[in-house]
Design an enzyme around this catalytic site. Structure first.
Site, PDB file in Angstrom:
ATOM      1  N   LYS A  15       0.840  -1.206   0.000  1.00 46.61           N
ATOM      2  CA  LYS A  15       0.000   0.000   0.000  1.00 46.61           C
ATOM      3  C   LYS A  15       0.874   1.255   0.000  1.00 46.61           C
ATOM      4  O   LYS A  15       0.627   2.202  -0.750  1.00 46.61           O
ATOM      5  CB  LYS A  15      -0.922  -0.004   1.230  1.00 46.61           C
ATOM      6  CG  LYS A  15      -2.019  -1.060   1.148  1.00 46.61           C
ATOM      7  CD  LYS A  15      -2.757  -1.257   2.479  1.00 46.61           C
ATOM      8  CE  LYS A  15      -3.782  -2.375   2.353  1.00 46.61           C
ATOM      9  NZ  LYS A  15      -4.512  -2.668   3.590  1.00 46.61           N
ATOM     10  N   GLN A  17      -4.431  -0.981   9.743  1.00 44.28           N
ATOM     11  CA  GLN A  17      -4.436  -2.354   9.210  1.00 44.28           C
ATOM     12  C   GLN A  17      -5.060  -3.308  10.217  1.00 44.28           C
ATOM     13  O   GLN A  17      -4.732  -3.279  11.409  1.00 44.28           O
ATOM     14  CB  GLN A  17      -2.992  -2.769   8.868  1.00 44.28           C
ATOM     15  CG  GLN A  17      -2.873  -4.115   8.179  1.00 44.28           C
ATOM     16  CD  GLN A  17      -3.505  -4.159   6.783  1.00 44.28           C
ATOM     17  OE1 GLN A  17      -3.609  -3.153   6.099  1.00 44.28           O
ATOM     18  NE2 GLN A  17      -3.924  -5.330   6.368  1.00 44.28           N
ATOM     19  N   ASP A  54     -10.727   3.506   4.269  1.00 43.75           N
ATOM     20  CA  ASP A  54     -11.170   2.109   4.308  1.00 43.75           C
ATOM     21  C   ASP A  54     -12.696   2.002   4.255  1.00 43.75           C
ATOM     22  O   ASP A  54     -13.224   0.923   3.988  1.00 43.75           O
ATOM     23  CB  ASP A  54     -10.719   1.451   5.632  1.00 43.75           C
ATOM     24  CG  ASP A  54      -9.518   0.534   5.446  1.00 43.75           C
ATOM     25  OD1 ASP A  54      -9.360  -0.020   4.348  1.00 43.75           O
ATOM     26  OD2 ASP A  54      -8.765   0.365   6.422  1.00 43.75           O
TER      27      ASP A  54
END
Ligand code: GUN
Length: 291
Positions: free
Chosen positions: A54, A98, A121
């Protein structure tokens, strides 16, 4: 006949090239460089790989990607402090924590602490709510990428029977919401199967579009799939010999389906591309209206 392969790697590359051009334009016109902060708690090997991918993808697109590592035994208060700092930092447009998080940390409290306008997200309840009412802002990256893959491949979702295997907040539920909403890539009749479902195989066999997000290697076998169905494989697992497989038994299912995503090279690269897309959107949200 063997199924058409839905090449997520190629589409992700195309999307990333477009995003790179838009990032350059935003920089030139508004002096804004999109910034993504990735927070990684602990040293889970798979998470480390995802996070590195990422961060690199950000840099290639001309964005600022920063990684914030915290030890596995960090307190919840310390993690919340980190998020508060990133929320207040004007150079950070997107924040990604994460998952999974260590046991001592309440995932819900953490995800709700992220500023919803930086929540690339799409996990904050405000963004979940916006998607639910059909006015999405940030859509979780994996379902968003699957949606783009279906549309780009010309797969008609309107009126299709779509079956989603798995009810996670990251994939299953937002995928179902995307497929059921009005408009392009939506208007499907959606069923979600989960661990409480009585006869998943027979429901899966009715799917025109089958999305497998069960988290078990090669669980979806050919007898779960209607001939000619489109099969999307969200899973990624490492076998003992180091090779990768998905939630779908590719060798047999690809003989029954009309189209299928490979693992690797299907859904995974699209997820990263959508993270960049959401980060660009987050940066654009900060752009003064008069520009
Ligand atoms: N862990 C597995 N998938 C994801 C994702 O899409 N976002 C985050 N933050 N963590 C994950």
């Amino acid at each position: 006949m063997a199924a058409r392969i839905l090449d997520g790697k190629a589409l992700a590359q195309k999307v990333r090239t477009q995003i790179k051009a838009e990032v350059a334009k935003l920089r030139a016109e508004a002096q804004i460089v999109p910034g993504l902060a990735v927070v990684l708690v602990g040293d889970d090997p798979a998470s480390q790989v995802y996070v590195r991918n990422k961060e690199n993808a950000c840099k290639v697109a001309g964005m600022n990607g920063t990684l914030h590592r915290l030890p596995a035994d960090v307190s919840q208060a310390k993690l919340l402090d980190t998020i508060d700092r990133l929320n207040a930092d004007p150079t950070v447009h997107g924040i990604l924590v994460q998952l999974p998080l260590p046991r001592q940390i309440d995932e819900r409290v953490v995800l709700e602490r992220v500023d919803p306008r930086k929540d690339v997200d799409g996990f904050h309840p405000e963004n979940v709510g916006l998607l639910t009412i059909g006015s999405p802002r940030f859509v979780p990256c994996t379902p968003l990428g699957i949606g783009e893959l279906l549309v780009e491949a010309g797969i008609e979702t309107k009126g299709a029977n779509a079956v989603v295997l798995g009810r996670s907040n990251i994939v299953g539920k937002p995928m179902a919401l995307l497929l059921v909403r009005k408009g392009k890539g939506g208007d499907a009749t959606v069923t979600i199967c989960h661990t409480g479902t009585r006869d998943t195989a027979s429901i899966a066999r009715q799917a025109d579009i089958l999305i497998a997000a069960v988290g078990r290697p090669e669980q979806v076998q050919a007898d779960w799939v209607k001939p000619g169905a489109v099969v999307i494989d969200v899973g990624i697992h490492k076998r003992e010999d180091g090779s990768l497989c998905g939630d779908v038994h590719y060798p047999t299912v690809s003989q029954v389906a009309s189209a299928i995503t490979p693992v690797p090279g299907g859904v995974g690269p699209m997820t990263v591309a959508m993270l960049l897309k959401n980060t660009l959107l987050a940066a654009e949200l900060t752009r003064p209206k008069s520009d």
